[in-house]
Scaffold this motif. Structure first.
Motif, PDB file in Angstrom:
ATOM      1  N   PHE A 148      41.443  40.601  24.636  1.00 34.94           N
ATOM      2  CA  PHE A 148      42.304  41.235  23.719  1.00 34.94           C
ATOM      3  C   PHE A 148      41.440  42.217  22.695  1.00 34.94           C
ATOM      4  CE2 PHE A 148      44.919  37.933  25.373  1.00 34.94           C
ATOM      5  CZ  PHE A 148      45.778  38.788  25.884  1.00 34.94           C
ATOM      6  N   GLY A 149      41.093  43.440  23.100  1.00 35.30           N
ATOM      7  CA  GLY A 149      40.385  44.265  22.250  1.00 35.30           C
ATOM      8  C   GLY A 149      38.962  44.189  22.799  1.00 35.30           C
ATOM      9  N   ARG A 150      38.215  45.335  22.284  1.00 30.64           N
ATOM     10  CA  ARG A 150      36.913  45.708  22.912  1.00 30.64           C
ATOM     11  C   ARG A 150      35.844  44.177  22.960  1.00 30.64           C
ATOM     12  NH1 ARG A 150      32.994  50.491  20.812  1.00 30.64           N
ATOM     13  NH2 ARG A 150      31.288  50.192  22.250  1.00 30.64           N
ATOM     14  N   GLY A 151      35.503  43.714  21.901  1.00 28.52           N
ATOM     15  CA  GLY A 151      34.309  42.798  21.972  1.00 28.52           C
ATOM     16  C   GLY A 151      34.891  41.604  22.898  1.00 28.52           C
ATOM     17  N   PRO A 152      36.109  41.131  22.507  1.00 25.35           N
ATOM     18  CA  PRO A 152      36.648  39.787  23.640  1.00 25.35           C
ATOM     19  C   PRO A 152      36.636  40.253  24.885  1.00 25.35           C
ATOM     20  CG  PRO A 152      37.913  39.776  21.325  1.00 25.35           C
ATOM     21  CD  PRO A 152      37.033  41.220  21.457  1.00 25.35           C
ATOM     22  N   ALA A 153      37.162  41.372  25.226  1.00 26.24           N
ATOM     23  CA  ALA A 153      37.432  41.998  26.612  1.00 26.24           C
ATOM     24  C   ALA A 153      35.991  41.962  27.346  1.00 26.24           C
ATOM     25  CB  ALA A 153      37.941  43.167  26.421  1.00 26.24           C
ATOM     26  N   GLU A 154      34.847  42.633  26.504  1.00 25.20           N
ATOM     27  CA  GLU A 154      33.583  42.668  27.222  1.00 25.20           C
ATOM     28  C   GLU A 154      32.956  41.269  27.460  1.00 25.20           C
ATOM     29  OE1 GLU A 154      31.580  44.941  24.331  1.00 25.20           O
ATOM     30  OE2 GLU A 154      32.633  46.845  25.034  1.00 25.20           O
ATOM     31  N   VAL A 155      33.281  40.252  26.528  1.00 23.65           N
ATOM     32  CA  VAL A 155      32.670  38.921  26.645  1.00 23.65           C
ATOM     33  C   VAL A 155      33.458  38.294  27.831  1.00 23.65           C
ATOM     34  CG1 VAL A 155      32.614  36.590  25.675  1.00 23.65           C
ATOM     35  CG2 VAL A 155      32.023  38.530  24.396  1.00 23.65           C
ATOM     36  N   ALA A 156      34.739  38.425  28.063  1.00 25.84           N
ATOM     37  CA  ALA A 156      35.463  37.999  29.027  1.00 25.84           C
ATOM     38  C   ALA A 156      35.040  38.398  30.371  1.00 25.84           C
ATOM     39  CB  ALA A 156      37.177  38.110  28.763  1.00 25.84           C
ATOM     40  N   ALA A 157      34.614  39.799  30.436  1.00 26.53           N
ATOM     41  CA  ALA A 157      34.108  40.368  31.481  1.00 26.53           C
ATOM     42  C   ALA A 157      32.793  39.718  32.126  1.00 26.53           C
ATOM     43  CB  ALA A 157      34.048  42.100  31.427  1.00 26.53           C
ATOM     44  N   LEU A 158      31.965  39.624  31.193  1.00 29.01           N
ATOM     45  CA  LEU A 158      30.637  38.869  31.631  1.00 29.01           C
ATOM     46  C   LEU A 158      30.987  37.433  32.114  1.00 29.01           C
ATOM     47  CD1 LEU A 158      28.094  40.117  28.802  1.00 29.01           C
ATOM     48  CD2 LEU A 158      28.153  40.566  31.260  1.00 29.01           C
ATOM     49  N   ALA A 159      31.751  36.717  31.332  1.00 26.98           N
ATOM     50  CA  ALA A 159      31.983  35.318  31.670  1.00 26.98           C
ATOM     51  C   ALA A 159      32.674  35.279  32.829  1.00 26.98           C
ATOM     52  CB  ALA A 159      32.948  34.634  30.249  1.00 26.98           C
ATOM     53  N   GLY A 160      33.808  36.201  33.252  1.00 26.90           N
ATOM     54  CA  GLY A 160      34.555  36.165  34.516  1.00 26.90           C
ATOM     55  C   GLY A 160      33.618  36.499  35.595  1.00 26.90           C
ATOM     56  N   THR A 161      32.821  37.376  35.599  1.00 32.81           N
ATOM     57  CA  THR A 161      31.728  37.650  36.517  1.00 32.81           C
ATOM     58  C   THR A 161      31.011  36.340  36.861  1.00 32.81           C
ATOM     59  OG1 THR A 161      31.756  39.908  35.893  1.00 32.81           O
ATOM     60  CG2 THR A 161      29.700  39.047  36.908  1.00 32.81           C
ATOM     61  N   LEU A 162      30.553  35.862  35.824  1.00 33.59           N
ATOM     62  CA  LEU A 162      29.411  34.615  36.145  1.00 33.59           C
ATOM     63  C   LEU A 162      30.267  33.387  36.686  1.00 33.59           C
ATOM     64  CD1 LEU A 162      27.159  34.803  32.891  1.00 33.59           C
ATOM     65  CD2 LEU A 162      26.790  35.351  35.216  1.00 33.59           C
ATOM     66  N   ALA A 163      31.595  33.253  36.300  1.00 35.77           N
ATOM     67  CA  ALA A 163      32.332  32.248  36.700  1.00 35.77           C
ATOM     68  C   ALA A 163      33.160  32.404  37.837  1.00 35.77           C
ATOM     69  CB  ALA A 163      33.281  31.732  35.509  1.00 35.77           C
TER      70      ALA A 163
ATOM     71  N   VAL B 182      36.753  42.523  36.431  1.00 36.59           N
ATOM     72  CA  VAL B 182      37.758  42.964  35.720  1.00 36.59           C
ATOM     73  C   VAL B 182      38.759  43.495  36.754  1.00 36.59           C
ATOM     74  CG1 VAL B 182      38.504  44.708  33.864  1.00 36.59           C
ATOM     75  CG2 VAL B 182      36.578  43.322  33.629  1.00 36.59           C
ATOM     76  N   ARG B 183      39.967  42.897  36.903  1.00 37.99           N
ATOM     77  CA  ARG B 183      40.980  43.298  37.756  1.00 37.99           C
ATOM     78  C   ARG B 183      41.973  44.222  37.437  1.00 37.99           C
ATOM     79  NH1 ARG B 183      40.724  39.037  41.784  1.00 37.99           N
ATOM     80  NH2 ARG B 183      38.553  38.609  41.694  1.00 37.99           N
ATOM     81  N   ARG B 184      42.406  44.086  36.175  1.00 41.44           N
ATOM     82  CA  ARG B 184      43.461  44.752  35.278  1.00 41.44           C
ATOM     83  C   ARG B 184      42.972  45.198  34.101  1.00 41.44           C
ATOM     84  NH1 ARG B 184      45.782  47.594  38.428  1.00 41.44           N
ATOM     85  NH2 ARG B 184      47.684  46.423  39.050  1.00 41.44           N
ATOM     86  N   ILE B 185      43.395  46.562  33.527  1.00 43.43           N
ATOM     87  CA  ILE B 185      43.073  46.950  32.177  1.00 43.43           C
ATOM     88  C   ILE B 185      44.384  47.413  31.661  1.00 43.43           C
ATOM     89  CG2 ILE B 185      42.121  48.337  30.683  1.00 43.43           C
ATOM     90  CD1 ILE B 185      39.845  48.420  32.681  1.00 43.43           C
ATOM     91  N   PHE B 186      45.074  46.849  30.616  1.00 43.73           N
ATOM     92  CA  PHE B 186      46.359  47.048  30.117  1.00 43.73           C
ATOM     93  C   PHE B 186      46.023  47.854  28.865  1.00 43.73           C
ATOM     94  CE2 PHE B 186      47.781  43.657  32.791  1.00 43.73           C
ATOM     95  CZ  PHE B 186      48.734  44.307  33.691  1.00 43.73           C
ATOM     96  N   ALA B 187      46.402  49.321  28.834  1.00 41.38           N
ATOM     97  CA  ALA B 187      46.075  49.838  27.411  1.00 41.38           C
ATOM     98  C   ALA B 187      47.331  50.000  26.864  1.00 41.38           C
ATOM     99  CB  ALA B 187      45.428  51.242  27.819  1.00 41.38           C
ATOM    100  N   VAL B 188      47.198  49.975  25.537  1.00 44.58           N
ATOM    101  CA  VAL B 188      48.558  49.894  24.651  1.00 44.58           C
ATOM    102  C   VAL B 188      48.960  51.355  24.301  1.00 44.58           C
ATOM    103  CG1 VAL B 188      47.829  47.754  23.324  1.00 44.58           C
ATOM    104  CG2 VAL B 188      47.329  50.196  22.300  1.00 44.58           C
ATOM    105  N   SER B 189      48.221  52.423  24.815  1.00 48.42           N
ATOM    106  CA  SER B 189      48.796  53.780  24.785  1.00 48.42           C
ATOM    107  C   SER B 189      47.679  54.718  25.645  1.00 48.42           C
ATOM    108  CB  SER B 189      48.426  54.198  23.244  1.00 48.42           C
ATOM    109  OG  SER B 189      47.065  54.227  22.871  1.00 48.42           O
ATOM    110  N   GLY B 190      48.478  55.951  25.793  1.00 47.07           N
ATOM    111  CA  GLY B 190      47.544  56.999  26.539  1.00 47.07           C
ATOM    112  C   GLY B 190      46.319  57.026  26.044  1.00 47.07           C
ATOM    113  N   ALA B 191      46.050  57.394  24.591  1.00 45.15           N
ATOM    114  CA  ALA B 191      44.811  57.380  24.028  1.00 45.15           C
ATOM    115  C   ALA B 191      44.011  56.278  24.133  1.00 45.15           C
ATOM    116  CB  ALA B 191      45.085  57.903  22.470  1.00 45.15           C
TER     117      ALA B 191
END
Length: 198
Positions: free
Chosen positions: A44-59, A89-98
């Protein structure tokens, strides 16, 4: 800490430093995912999502990313886009169009899902007059407001300038901003508008 994106070399150094600092967290998350047999990671948010993306890739686990941030600098979201391209990273949910704009290159993964509001929290019958009472604003005084993060994309400066133009016509009017300040140059610009408007 924000990445320095003013020129390629400081940007590359900033990115490398950020990645190095995050690797310990990534290793720890991978270990937890495997020990606890976690099926899906969410960031949730930039930093945690980037860490999750790396961890998910490795795991070898799927990742769901919640994109909440908007950018005024075109280079700032590039590191996030790089992580979003990872197959984990299978799905990205953005809270707005921006917030979705930087992820156009991965549009097949992207969905806009606006933040929900619990109707009980904003029940007009229950809330009517509470802001006025809290700030001593009589019921017959015109009141205008803006709620949201105080960032350029929200047009807070436009709201403040419009409020300043309305005051001569409605001298008793009051205007309220409700939102989180970012502590940046835009904050200073908003303060300047308020000071100049009296």
């Amino acid at each position: 800490q924000p990445l320095d994106v003013r020129s390629p070399w400081p940007f590359a150094r900033s990115l490398l430093t950020a990645v190095q600092k995050g690797l310990g967290a990534v290793r720890h998350i991978v270990r937890l995912v495997e020990e606890r047999r976690i099926d899906v990671l969410a960031g949730f948010g930039r930093g945690p999502a980037e860490v999750a993306a790396l961890a998910g890739t490795l795991a070898r686990r799927p990742v769901v990313w919640s994109a909440q941030r908007t950018y005024t600098n075109a280079l700032a979201p590039l590191p996030s886009l790089g992580f979003a391209l990872l197959p984990a990273v299978r799905r990205i949910f953005a809270v707005s169009g921006a917030a979705a704009e930087p992820f156009g290159a991965v549009a097949r993964k992207l969905e806009v899902a606006y933040n929900g509001i619990d109707p009980e929290d904003v029940d007009p019958a229950r809330l009517r007059g509470t802001l006025r009472a809290r700030h001593g604003i009589p019921a017959d005084v015109p009141l205008g407001g803006l709620a949201g993060r105080l960032v350029p994309i929200k047009g807070v400066d436009v709201f403040l300038r419009a409020a300043a133009r309305l005051v001569p016509r409605f001298p008793a009017a009051r205007f309220v901003l409700i939102g989180r300040r970012e502590g940046d140059d835009y904050d200073a610009e908003l303060e300047g508008i308020v000071r100049a408007s009296g």
